[in-house]
Design a protein around this motif. Structure first.
Motif, PDB file in Angstrom:
ATOM      1  N   GLU A   1     -48.166 -53.542  -6.913  1.00  0.00           N
ATOM      2  CA  GLU A   1     -46.729 -53.203  -6.863  1.00  0.00           C
ATOM      3  C   GLU A   1     -45.872 -54.455  -6.883  1.00  0.00           C
ATOM      4  O   GLU A   1     -44.817 -54.504  -7.518  1.00  0.00           O
ATOM      5  CB  GLU A   1     -46.404 -52.431  -5.580  1.00  0.00           C
ATOM      6  CG  GLU A   1     -46.916 -51.012  -5.526  1.00  0.00           C
ATOM      7  CD  GLU A   1     -46.647 -50.401  -4.159  1.00  0.00           C
ATOM      8  OE1 GLU A   1     -45.641 -49.697  -4.027  1.00  0.00           O
ATOM      9  OE2 GLU A   1     -47.443 -50.645  -3.222  1.00  0.00           O
TER      10      GLU A   1
ATOM     11  N   LYS B   1     -52.533 -48.811 -10.156  1.00  0.00           N
ATOM     12  CA  LYS B   1     -52.997 -48.858  -8.769  1.00  0.00           C
ATOM     13  C   LYS B   1     -54.494 -49.174  -8.757  1.00  0.00           C
ATOM     14  O   LYS B   1     -55.260 -48.577  -9.515  1.00  0.00           O
ATOM     15  CB  LYS B   1     -52.734 -47.482  -8.132  1.00  0.00           C
ATOM     16  CG  LYS B   1     -52.848 -47.479  -6.634  1.00  0.00           C
ATOM     17  CD  LYS B   1     -52.281 -46.176  -6.067  1.00  0.00           C
ATOM     18  CE  LYS B   1     -52.334 -46.164  -4.566  1.00  0.00           C
ATOM     19  NZ  LYS B   1     -53.669 -46.017  -4.026  1.00  0.00           N
TER      20      LYS B   1
ATOM     21  N   SER C   1     -48.752 -53.033  -2.005  1.00  0.00           N
ATOM     22  CA  SER C   1     -49.947 -53.527  -2.685  1.00  0.00           C
ATOM     23  C   SER C   1     -49.601 -54.678  -3.624  1.00  0.00           C
ATOM     24  O   SER C   1     -48.456 -54.825  -4.071  1.00  0.00           O
ATOM     25  CB  SER C   1     -50.622 -52.406  -3.475  1.00  0.00           C
ATOM     26  OG  SER C   1     -49.854 -52.109  -4.626  1.00  0.00           O
TER      27      SER C   1
END
Lengths: 125, 328
Positions: free
Chosen positions: B112, A25, B109
């Motif tokens: 992802e 992330k 995102s």
């Protein structure tokens, strides 16, 4: 895996990969909004967004992404989080700007032609 | 470049969400009036889900689509063609970026999406699972596959989701050069030596089935179209787009004396529709589910690039800045 038609790919020894790789992330940094100036005298116009780690690199990427194919003399980049905006759902609050009630702030709300014509007719000669 | 090969799916049983009827009515009325939906507007869960799926797959197709063509950069015949191919491949990557940004406005995102690409969870256009064996394959891709993508993208640009439409407008503008250079390369071989013509005809024959697959399964076996068309997520049925593509581009193949490898293929003058042998749709699903000639290679190359690019991303990373989603 069969041999690729591309010798460069065969040299990568792809098969060694165990398949566990994943992006984390935030690994693609964060986003900037890009504003494009087509020619001097125009306004900068929003054309899209991009991912970059810093404002300086965002400019480099913006040149590559948005200044590559079309005429361009300047670009702005702004971190997406720095843009303050109304909610799109509230768009009805702007409705008065073009409503008949606000004719007094529009050129079409002022009529003179009839009066001038009338004046000219009664004061002829 | 992209075709709606398998862009949509059906929600799993029990996963359908009941939407607030009042909000749904406002949303549907807006679309009915021809207005666009913007990122922070209320939207049905299913609208968001299908759009993410479609735009994400489109983005992946741009990135993966660069691979079969990129292979030929080092071997392009002549300097001008090499330059044009580099420029085109760069454009495709740029299109991928534009589309990832559009999909991100819906809440998924980019990390992802890329992870779902390399772990095989999300798909991309099936045509890129086939190899470009000769330079003639590159011209068939550059002309006919790009043409198919443009048919699809022009119509999708009139859809209801603002960020996707804006991205497509820019993409279509840039693709006009791709199509022209593809056509030029195609005509060059078609009007060349007998060997060049044979090379081109062989490539057409090889690519015919992937081209037939490009717009996805026939309407009679493709579900979930009605609601998505009402919401202007899908703008035309697979069969309609396929017919449109034939109308525009098959004459450009015929005028060069080239043939289509399907004895049944012809335009029915009464109905105005093209008639053809259905391609092998089992084969289509087999390839899309990972068993085409190049699926593994494509994903491995992508994974390799992500893995080996990590140190660059990390070196540039500045913790002072935090991750956010694009605005529009």
């Amino acid at each position: 895996m069969e041999n690729s038609l591309d010798p460069r790919i065969n040299r990568l020894s792809l098969i060694k990969n165990d398949g566990s790789f994943a992006l984390e992330k935030g690994e693609n940094w964060h986003t900037y909004e890009v504003f494009h100036l087509k020619k001097r005298g125009d306004h900068h116009k929003h054309v899209g967004s991009l991912h970059a780690p810093t404002p300086e690199i965002a400019l480099v990427f913006a040149k590559e992404q948005f200044g590559r194919r079309q005429k361009c003399v300047n670009l702005w980049v702004v971190p997406s989080r720095e843009v303050y905006t109304f909610n799109m759902e509230d768009e009805d609050m702007f409705a008065t700007a073009s409503s008949p009630e606000k004719k007094y702030r529009d050129a079409s709300g002022f009529k003179v032609r009839d009066k001038i014509a009338e004046y000219k007719k009664t004061h002829a000669g | 470049m992209y075709g709606s090969s398998a862009a949509f799916d059906t929600p799993k049983k029990g996963e359908e969400i009941v939407e607030d009827p009042k909000k749904l009515a406002i949303f549907e009325a807006r679309i009915e009036r021809g207005e666009k939906i913007e990122p922070n507007d209320w939207m049905p869960h299913e609208y968001r889900r299908q759009l993410i799926r479609m735009i994400e797959q489109h983005a992946h197709s741009e990135i993966i689509g660069a691979l079969p063509e990129g292979t030929w950069i080092t071997r392009a015949p002549g300097f001008k063609r090499k330059l044009a191919l580099i420029a085109k491949v760069q454009d495709e990557i740029g299109h991928g970026h534009l589309l990832y940004a559009a999909a991100e406005t819906l809440g998924k995102s980019r990390e992802e999406m890329i992870n779902d690409l390399i772990n095989g969870k999300s798909k991309y256009s099936n045509v890129f699972n086939y190899p470009a064996k000769t330079w003639a394959d590159v011209t068939v891709i550059g002309f006919l596959i790009d043409a198919g993508a443009i048919v699809n993208q022009l119509i999708n640009a009139t859809g209801s989701y603002g960020p996707y439409c804006r991205a497509l407008e820019r993409i279509c503008y840039e693709e006009s050069f791709h199509l022209k250079q593809g056509h030029e390369g195609f005509v060059y071989l078609a009007t060349g030596t007998p060997l060049q013509r044979k090379m081109l005809q062989d490539a057409i024959n090889r690519w015919w089935e992937p081209i037939m697959h490009f717009f996805g399964p026939p309407d009679k076996i493709s579900q979930h179209t009605e609601k998505l068309m009402k919401w202007k997520v899908k703008m035309a049925t697979n069969d309609d787009m396929r017919q449109k593509f034939f109308d525009q581009y098959i004459p450009k193949v015929y005028e060069l004396g080239l043939t289509i490898p399907d004895p049944k293929f012809k335009k029915n003058d009464e109905t105005g529709k093209w008639e053809y042998t259905e391609p092998d749709w089992d084969r289509f699903f087999e390839v899309i589910n990972g068993n085409g000639p190049c699926n593994k290679e494509r994903l491995e190359v992508r994974r390799w690039a992500e893995e080996h690019g990590r140190w660059v991303r990390n070196a540039l990373y500045d913790p002072k800045y935090k991750s956010v989603m694009p605005l529009a």
